[in-house]
Write a protein that holds these residues in place. Sequence first.
Motif, PDB file in Angstrom:
ATOM      1  N   LYS A 454     -46.257  41.498  29.872  1.00 26.51           N
ATOM      2  CA  LYS A 454     -46.900  41.366  28.571  1.00 26.51           C
ATOM      3  C   LYS A 454     -48.123  40.452  28.649  1.00 26.51           C
ATOM      4  N   VAL A 455     -48.055  39.372  29.426  1.00 33.84           N
ATOM      5  CA  VAL A 455     -49.205  38.481  29.588  1.00 33.84           C
ATOM      6  C   VAL A 455     -50.393  39.245  30.153  1.00 33.84           C
ATOM      7  N   ARG A 456     -50.154  39.992  31.222  1.00 34.45           N
ATOM      8  CA  ARG A 456     -51.250  40.746  31.841  1.00 34.45           C
ATOM      9  C   ARG A 456     -51.809  41.800  30.882  1.00 34.45           C
ATOM     10  N   LYS A 457     -50.919  42.408  30.110  1.00 28.13           N
ATOM     11  CA  LYS A 457     -51.371  43.415  29.134  1.00 28.13           C
ATOM     12  C   LYS A 457     -52.258  42.772  28.067  1.00 28.13           C
ATOM     13  N   TYR A 458     -51.812  41.655  27.508  1.00 34.89           N
ATOM     14  CA  TYR A 458     -52.545  41.020  26.420  1.00 34.89           C
ATOM     15  C   TYR A 458     -53.835  40.363  26.897  1.00 34.89           C
ATOM     16  N   GLN A 459     -53.911  40.020  28.192  1.00 34.31           N
ATOM     17  CA  GLN A 459     -55.114  39.367  28.710  1.00 34.31           C
ATOM     18  C   GLN A 459     -56.160  40.381  29.192  1.00 34.31           C
ATOM     19  N   THR A 460     -55.852  41.645  29.143  1.00 34.95           N
ATOM     20  CA  THR A 460     -56.854  42.652  29.479  1.00 34.95           C
ATOM     21  C   THR A 460     -58.009  42.546  28.483  1.00 34.95           C
ATOM     22  N   GLY A 461     -59.223  42.397  29.002  1.00 32.76           N
ATOM     23  CA  GLY A 461     -60.377  42.198  28.134  1.00 32.76           C
ATOM     24  C   GLY A 461     -60.699  40.745  27.880  1.00 32.76           C
ATOM     25  N   PHE A 462     -59.939  39.845  28.497  1.00 32.24           N
ATOM     26  CA  PHE A 462     -60.158  38.406  28.324  1.00 32.24           C
ATOM     27  C   PHE A 462     -60.234  37.698  29.678  1.00 32.24           C
ATOM     28  N   MET A 463     -60.685  38.412  30.714  1.00 29.81           N
ATOM     29  CA  MET A 463     -60.660  37.876  32.078  1.00 29.81           C
ATOM     30  C   MET A 463     -62.050  37.712  32.695  1.00 29.81           C
ATOM     31  N   GLY A 464     -63.099  37.886  31.892  1.00 30.72           N
ATOM     32  CA  GLY A 464     -64.443  37.673  32.397  1.00 30.72           C
ATOM     33  C   GLY A 464     -65.064  38.859  33.094  1.00 30.72           C
ATOM     34  N   GLU A 465     -64.498  40.040  32.914  1.00 26.98           N
ATOM     35  CA  GLU A 465     -65.080  41.232  33.520  1.00 26.98           C
ATOM     36  C   GLU A 465     -66.358  41.633  32.774  1.00 26.98           C
ATOM     37  N   PRO A 466     -67.306  42.280  33.476  1.00 32.10           N
ATOM     38  CA  PRO A 466     -68.501  42.784  32.793  1.00 32.10           C
ATOM     39  C   PRO A 466     -68.133  43.738  31.667  1.00 32.10           C
ATOM     40  N   ASP A 467     -68.925  43.722  30.637  1.00 31.93           N
ATOM     41  CA  ASP A 467     -68.766  44.634  29.499  1.00 31.93           C
ATOM     42  C   ASP A 467     -67.501  44.380  28.686  1.00 31.93           C
ATOM     43  N   GLU A 468     -66.843  43.224  28.874  1.00 29.44           N
ATOM     44  CA  GLU A 468     -65.720  42.896  27.993  1.00 29.44           C
ATOM     45  C   GLU A 468     -66.215  42.683  26.557  1.00 29.44           C
ATOM     46  N   LYS A 470     -69.358  43.401  23.814  1.00 29.12           N
ATOM     47  CA  LYS A 470     -70.484  44.287  23.542  1.00 29.12           C
ATOM     48  C   LYS A 470     -71.769  43.476  23.414  1.00 29.12           C
ATOM     49  N   ALA A 471     -72.888  44.120  23.658  1.00 25.55           N
ATOM     50  CA  ALA A 471     -74.185  43.458  23.498  1.00 25.55           C
ATOM     51  C   ALA A 471     -74.326  42.960  22.064  1.00 25.55           C
ATOM     52  N   GLY A 472     -74.698  41.676  21.932  1.00 25.63           N
ATOM     53  CA  GLY A 472     -74.872  41.090  20.611  1.00 25.63           C
ATOM     54  C   GLY A 472     -73.616  40.515  20.007  1.00 25.63           C
ATOM     55  N   GLU A 473     -72.472  40.702  20.660  1.00 24.13           N
ATOM     56  CA  GLU A 473     -71.211  40.171  20.141  1.00 24.13           C
ATOM     57  C   GLU A 473     -71.084  38.697  20.483  1.00 24.13           C
ATOM     58  N   GLY A 474     -70.641  37.904  19.522  1.00 24.22           N
ATOM     59  CA  GLY A 474     -70.425  36.479  19.763  1.00 24.22           C
ATOM     60  C   GLY A 474     -71.730  35.707  19.856  1.00 24.22           C
ATOM     61  N   GLU A 475     -71.623  34.422  20.231  1.00 20.19           N
ATOM     62  CA  GLU A 475     -72.799  33.582  20.411  1.00 20.19           C
ATOM     63  C   GLU A 475     -73.557  34.000  21.665  1.00 20.19           C
ATOM     64  N   PHE A 476     -74.888  33.946  21.590  1.00 17.61           N
ATOM     65  CA  PHE A 476     -75.683  34.361  22.735  1.00 17.61           C
ATOM     66  C   PHE A 476     -75.406  33.487  23.957  1.00 17.61           C
ATOM     67  N   HIS A 477     -75.127  32.207  23.739  1.00 17.77           N
ATOM     68  CA  HIS A 477     -74.844  31.316  24.875  1.00 17.77           C
ATOM     69  C   HIS A 477     -73.588  31.758  25.624  1.00 17.77           C
ATOM     70  N   GLU A 478     -72.694  32.450  24.941  1.00 15.31           N
ATOM     71  CA  GLU A 478     -71.471  32.946  25.571  1.00 15.31           C
ATOM     72  C   GLU A 478     -71.669  34.340  26.161  1.00 15.31           C
ATOM     73  N   ASN A 479     -72.551  35.109  25.563  1.00 16.88           N
ATOM     74  CA  ASN A 479     -72.704  36.508  25.940  1.00 16.88           C
ATOM     75  C   ASN A 479     -74.191  36.864  26.058  1.00 16.88           C
ATOM     76  N   PRO A 480     -74.859  36.361  27.108  1.00 16.49           N
ATOM     77  CA  PRO A 480     -76.316  36.521  27.229  1.00 16.49           C
ATOM     78  C   PRO A 480     -76.720  37.890  27.780  1.00 16.49           C
ATOM     79  N   THR A 481     -76.393  38.940  27.053  1.00 18.45           N
ATOM     80  CA  THR A 481     -76.595  40.295  27.576  1.00 18.45           C
ATOM     81  C   THR A 481     -78.056  40.617  27.856  1.00 18.45           C
ATOM     82  N   SER A 482     -78.988  39.990  27.131  1.00 20.37           N
ATOM     83  CA  SER A 482     -80.410  40.246  27.377  1.00 20.37           C
ATOM     84  C   SER A 482     -80.836  39.781  28.760  1.00 20.37           C
ATOM     85  N   CYS A 483     -80.042  38.918  29.368  1.00 19.31           N
ATOM     86  CA  CYS A 483     -80.407  38.311  30.647  1.00 19.31           C
ATOM     87  C   CYS A 483     -79.505  38.767  31.790  1.00 19.31           C
ATOM     88  N   ILE A 484     -78.762  39.831  31.587  1.00 15.55           N
ATOM     89  CA  ILE A 484     -77.880  40.346  32.639  1.00 15.55           C
ATOM     90  C   ILE A 484     -78.246  41.799  32.898  1.00 15.55           C
TER      91      ILE A 484
END
Length: 530
Positions: A454-468, A470-484
């Motif tokens: 269950k831990v591994r299931k619930y942590q899917t999407g919360f492990m730092g993988e690319p594209d976890e 979306k562009a523009g989601e969250g604070e830019f300092h956390e998700n700098p998609t314009s610079c990747i």
Amino acid sequence: MKKRDNYGAEPDKKKLAMAGIRHQLLLLLRRRHRLFPLVSAFSGCLLLLLLFSFSFPPVIHHSPLGENGGRSDRHLWSSKLSNSYYGCSNASGTFQVLDKTSQTDRYLLIATSGGLNQQRTGIIDAVVAAYILNATLVIPKLDQNSYWKDISNFEEIFDVDWFISNLSKDVKIIKELPKGEESRLIGLQSIRVPRKCTPSCYLQRVLPLLKKKHVVQLSKFDYRLANHLDTELQKLRCRVNYHAVRYTETINKMGQILVDRMRTKAKHFVALHLRFEPDMLAFSGCYYGGGQKERLELGVMRRRWKTLHAANPDKVREHGRCPLTPEEIGLMLRGLGFGREVHLYVASGEVYGGDATLAPLRALFPNLHTKETLTSKKELAPFARFSSRMAALDFIVCDESDAFVTNNNGNMARILAGRRRYMGHKVTIRPNAKKLHKIFTNRHNMTWDEFSTKVRKYQTGFMGEPDEMKAGEGEFHENPTSCICRKKKANEELKEDEHDSWPWEYSDIGNVPMATRSGLDHQSEVDHEN
């Protein structure tokens, strides 16, 4: 109820049952000529077996763990797709360079606010604001009156000469006002722009005053610039954050010593930003079972934030807004497959509850380290009295770690998450607290395999993988998609950033790029495709 010393260690039921059987057999031998005791002994054995089966509730059993941290469906120490992406923050040919935009009679003063990483966001945005206003930026003044009472100035934390020279093509930055301009400080009033102020907001609210007074000071400068900006301004943010802002040589040297000492202990290590300090717990409005003492202590502290309303701790926890306890963090990591032998660096200030709070985490990960345990008092003395310098040391170790674990979505967590994305999508674990809360509450009623699945299931999407995210989601300092940017695949041309080719025109009054009609048409097509 008193907790077991070793969480998940199951009593040896077989030995206890066999002891009971031997006892009944002895009784049987003593009375071997009588049938009733035989029946009684047999019944007793069955009763004992049943008692031992039901007297212990189901517990989480630890599965055998591998050498590098345990059995897991993913590689623990790197992102699967990290090699496909890289940081890209260079300005395009359309970006207005300094020699074409410089104004010699506009000076922007900035007073930052909050702790070290909150102030870092202010420093980053100050450079962009100065660019928008076509002004010379005076080195920002750090907050010396916050909760942490750190009297450090900019040059005691950051490499000021590098900061100025690295951004010399973007914004003119000086250490202090020229002598001829110092008289303008007399009677100077600070102004505060709204949070998330857009470029046009700066041109309307600040530029007229800057033209008139020539010197303007913006106070409490944290998150005072819009999150969503055009690509060129976002890339400028990245150049400031990931290249221009760096710590002093003294701080960097001590930080690298800590990293090297962790590396001598293990090839890989995990860094945890625990964020279980009293101020964080008070701000969250959560309750951790400390009774009236906890409620009073944290309640008094919480009242210093006048805008906070009374919180329902149960609802806050159910919604995933409570920092996990050290034990819960440890259980999550074990569930993901990090084994007992993994070395764990804990980045933290004063932990609420002290060593007693950390004890369950230490039981799960005995190889637990902090900057205090890795250094002598003499080595740490130049930093120990300054919260920002101590936070900077933790920042360096967390940044260099093989896997970084956050425990809240605060400033340091966001900035490091974004930085690790930019620097190659290094493993960054964000607890899915809302989902994890359910299994932590019910963990005594499932096996370890069920729990870890269950831990591994619930942590899917919360492990730092690319594209976890979306562009523009969250604070830019956390998700700098314009610079990747994504590296090209075989037989594919690399387009570093489609937005870079947009035709921009610049305003006559400030450095605010305005897309031409064709550029806007192109943008709408791109947005429609997404």
